[in-house]
Each structure stands twice: as C-alpha cells, then as structure tokens.
Design a protein around this motif. Sequence first.
Motif, short mmCIF file in Angstrom:
data_model
loop_
_atom_site.label_atom_id
_atom_site.label_comp_id
_atom_site.label_asym_id
_atom_site.label_seq_id
_atom_site.Cartn_x
_atom_site.Cartn_y
_atom_site.Cartn_z
N GLU A 160 0.82 -1.21 0.00
CA GLU A 160 0.00 0.00 0.00
C GLU A 160 0.86 1.27 0.00
OE1 GLU A 160 -3.38 0.71 0.06
OE2 GLU A 160 -3.67 -1.37 -0.58
N LEU A 161 2.02 1.19 0.62
CA LEU A 161 2.87 2.38 0.70
C LEU A 161 3.65 2.65 -0.58
CD1 LEU A 161 4.31 2.16 4.34
CD2 LEU A 161 2.83 3.95 3.43
N TYR A 162 4.15 1.60 -1.22
CA TYR A 162 5.13 1.83 -2.28
C TYR A 162 4.73 1.27 -3.66
CZ TYR A 162 7.99 2.80 1.81
OH TYR A 162 8.48 3.31 2.99
N PHE A 163 3.69 0.45 -3.74
CA PHE A 163 3.36 -0.16 -5.02
C PHE A 163 1.94 0.13 -5.48
CE2 PHE A 163 6.88 -2.72 -3.45
CZ PHE A 163 7.69 -2.81 -4.56
N THR A 164 1.14 0.77 -4.68
CA THR A 164 -0.21 1.08 -5.11
C THR A 164 -0.20 2.23 -6.12
OG1 THR A 164 -2.43 1.64 -4.34
CG2 THR A 164 -0.59 2.73 -3.25
N THR A 165 -1.18 2.24 -7.00
CA THR A 165 -1.25 3.29 -8.03
C THR A 165 -1.65 4.63 -7.45
OG1 THR A 165 -3.54 2.58 -8.50
CG2 THR A 165 -1.78 1.62 -9.85
N ASP A 166 -2.52 4.62 -6.48
CA ASP A 166 -2.95 5.86 -5.84
C ASP A 166 -2.00 6.21 -4.71
OD1 ASP A 166 -5.14 5.86 -7.52
OD2 ASP A 166 -6.41 4.77 -6.09
N TYR A 167 -1.55 7.43 -4.71
CA TYR A 167 -0.60 7.88 -3.70
C TYR A 167 -1.31 8.03 -2.36
CZ TYR A 167 2.89 10.66 -1.24
OH TYR A 167 3.80 11.12 -0.32
N VAL A 168 -0.76 7.36 -1.35
CA VAL A 168 -1.34 7.40 -0.01
C VAL A 168 -0.72 8.58 0.73
CG1 VAL A 168 -1.67 6.15 2.15
CG2 VAL A 168 -1.61 4.90 -0.03
N LYS A 169 -1.57 9.40 1.30
CA LYS A 169 -1.07 10.57 2.01
C LYS A 169 -1.92 10.84 3.24
CE LYS A 169 -3.78 13.59 -1.04
NZ LYS A 169 -3.73 14.75 -1.97
N VAL A 210 0.49 7.84 7.56
CA VAL A 210 1.15 7.76 8.87
C VAL A 210 0.83 6.44 9.55
CG1 VAL A 210 1.31 8.80 11.16
CG2 VAL A 210 1.23 10.26 9.12
N ILE A 211 -0.42 6.04 9.48
CA ILE A 211 -0.83 4.78 10.09
C ILE A 211 -0.12 3.60 9.44
CG2 ILE A 211 -2.77 3.19 10.42
CD1 ILE A 211 -2.78 5.51 12.36
N LEU A 212 -0.02 3.60 8.12
CA LEU A 212 0.66 2.51 7.42
C LEU A 212 2.14 2.47 7.76
CD1 LEU A 212 -1.03 2.70 3.88
CD2 LEU A 212 -1.46 1.04 5.70
N GLN A 213 2.78 3.62 7.82
CA GLN A 213 4.19 3.65 8.17
C GLN A 213 4.43 3.17 9.60
OE1 GLN A 213 5.25 7.73 7.39
NE2 GLN A 213 5.73 7.36 5.23
N PHE A 214 3.55 3.58 10.51
CA PHE A 214 3.68 3.13 11.89
C PHE A 214 3.48 1.61 11.97
CE2 PHE A 214 1.57 1.99 15.88
CZ PHE A 214 2.54 2.37 16.80
N THR A 215 2.52 1.10 11.24
CA THR A 215 2.27 -0.34 11.25
C THR A 215 3.46 -1.12 10.71
OG1 THR A 215 -0.11 0.05 10.94
CG2 THR A 215 0.70 -2.16 10.47
N LEU A 216 4.02 -0.66 9.61
CA LEU A 216 5.17 -1.34 9.04
C LEU A 216 6.38 -1.29 9.98
CD1 LEU A 216 6.26 -2.81 6.55
CD2 LEU A 216 6.92 -0.59 5.61
N SER A 217 6.59 -0.15 10.61
CA SER A 217 7.70 -0.03 11.56
C SER A 217 7.48 -0.93 12.77
CB SER A 217 7.86 1.42 12.01
OG SER A 217 8.10 2.27 10.91
N PHE A 218 6.26 -0.97 13.27
CA PHE A 218 5.94 -1.80 14.44
C PHE A 218 6.17 -3.28 14.11
CE2 PHE A 218 2.82 -4.38 16.74
CZ PHE A 218 3.19 -4.10 18.04
N ILE A 219 5.72 -3.73 12.94
CA ILE A 219 5.89 -5.14 12.56
C ILE A 219 7.37 -5.47 12.39
CG2 ILE A 219 5.46 -6.81 10.72
CD1 ILE A 219 2.74 -5.53 10.33
N SER A 220 8.12 -4.58 11.76
CA SER A 220 9.55 -4.83 11.56
C SER A 220 10.29 -4.95 12.88
CB SER A 220 10.16 -3.72 10.71
OG SER A 220 9.51 -3.60 9.46
N ILE A 221 10.02 -4.02 13.81
CA ILE A 221 10.68 -4.05 15.11
C ILE A 221 10.28 -5.31 15.88
CG2 ILE A 221 10.87 -2.89 17.33
CD1 ILE A 221 10.53 -0.24 15.84
#
Length: 259
Positions: free
Chosen positions: A92-101, A106-117
């Motif tokens: 959703e962050l880097y490959f979707t056609t519609d730009y997420v803003k 912010v929620i998607l970035q936080f989720t990805l960071s939380f899962i990675s950590i």
Amino acid sequence: MEPESIGDVENHTQDDSGSIISGPRKRSTSKTSSAKNIRNSSNISPASMIFRNLLILEDDLRRQAHEQKILKWQFTLFLASMAGVGAFTFYELYFTTDYVKGFHRVILQFTLSFISITVVLFHISGQYRRTIVIPRRFFTSTNKGIRQFNVKLVKVQSTWDEKYTDSVRFVSRSIAYCNIYCLKKFLWLKDDNTIVKFWKSVTIQSQPRIGAVDVKLVLNPRAFSAEIREGWEIYRDEFWAREGARRRKQAHELRPKSE
C-alpha cells in the motif's frame, strides 16, 4: 504417648488421680499389611516393571510432543499473520497506483515499523528458536537423549479414517463447549437444563482417542529380542484398552440422566 514399636500398640487409660495406667497390648495389623504389600510387589515380574516405566516415559514424551506441536503452530501462525500484514502495508505504501497521504500514510508507516521491530526483537530475544526451531527438532533431540536406553520415539501414522474421525470429534467437541459457554453465560441456563445436558453429553461422546495414537516408543531391535518387543507392544495395547474402558465407564456414569 507414642507406641514403643510399630508392631505393638499399648492402650493407656487414666484413673481418677490422673496417673496413666497401661492396658493390655494389642497386635497391630500393620506388619501383616506390610508383609502382604511386599509379597504382592515381589510377584511383579522384572519385565512388567520395565514395561510400566517405559509406559510412564512414553506418556510423558507424548505430552511434551503435544505441547511443542501446539507451541510451534501458534507462533507459526503469529509470524505468518505478521508477515501478511507487513506485506500488505508495504504494498500500500510503495506499489499502489494511488498515492497514499495524510493520516492514512502515517498509520501505514507506523504499522510497518511496528511489525519490523517486533519481528527483529522476536529473533534477537531467542523466541524464534524456542518456539519454532526447538519444537521442529523435538524428535531428533529427544531420540539423542534416550538413545542410551535403546529406545526411540517415533510418530504414529494415522489412516484417513482415523484422521476423519479425529477431526469430527474435535469439531463436535469445540462446538459443544462453545454452545455450553454461550448458554450459561448469555442465557443464564443451569446445568440441569435439557439443552445444556445434551451438549455435555456431546462433549463426553466426542472425547479424543487415547494411547499410542500419535507417538510411541519403539525398542531397538539390536538390543531387544523379538519376544521382548512383541511383549512391550502387547503390554501397551492391553493397558490402553483397559484405560479406555475405564474412561468410557466413568464418562457413562457422569452422563446426565434423562428425566
């Protein structure tokens, strides 16, 4: 007052002045009972005692194998769900056609960071080895430990009919427990209610199989003769047959009677 010996017990009474008067001694039956127990234990053959110890060891290893299997599947599903959510978030962050803003990004970035950590800490803390690696190597490590006793723990391959029966029993038992919980929690039904009694009888009828149905101990053919190995198999089968009959009788006694 303590008796002077195990075999003899002295009766004591008190007179009016408070002094203790010794009465006649009576022969206790403890010596007879002890001699009887020793005689009964001496009648047990060495082979039966060895088979009984093997049965205890096998049942303990069966319990450990079941616990390790549940632990492995629980954390495998946990990691799989984390990986799925992380892959969806990354897409959703880097490959979707519609730009997420905005707040959504912010929620998607936080989720990805939380899962990675979380995944990194899961590996660094050693939980991955304890919950995934060690349960997978349970049979290998266990057989290394019991190799000195000339026995081996192996899996029992069930037939398709047995797997189907076990699945039906598991589903029926789970549905029955869920219904009993809902009936008592939300409808406030008592144990003597007819519907609750019915679902309790379902839980009794759908109990899992017992015995060497998943794992079993096998004697080493190089160390034990064919007669001893056959005797061990017969001893185990007869024990679980008696135990199964006892549990069915107990379940039948606990089954609610129809009014």
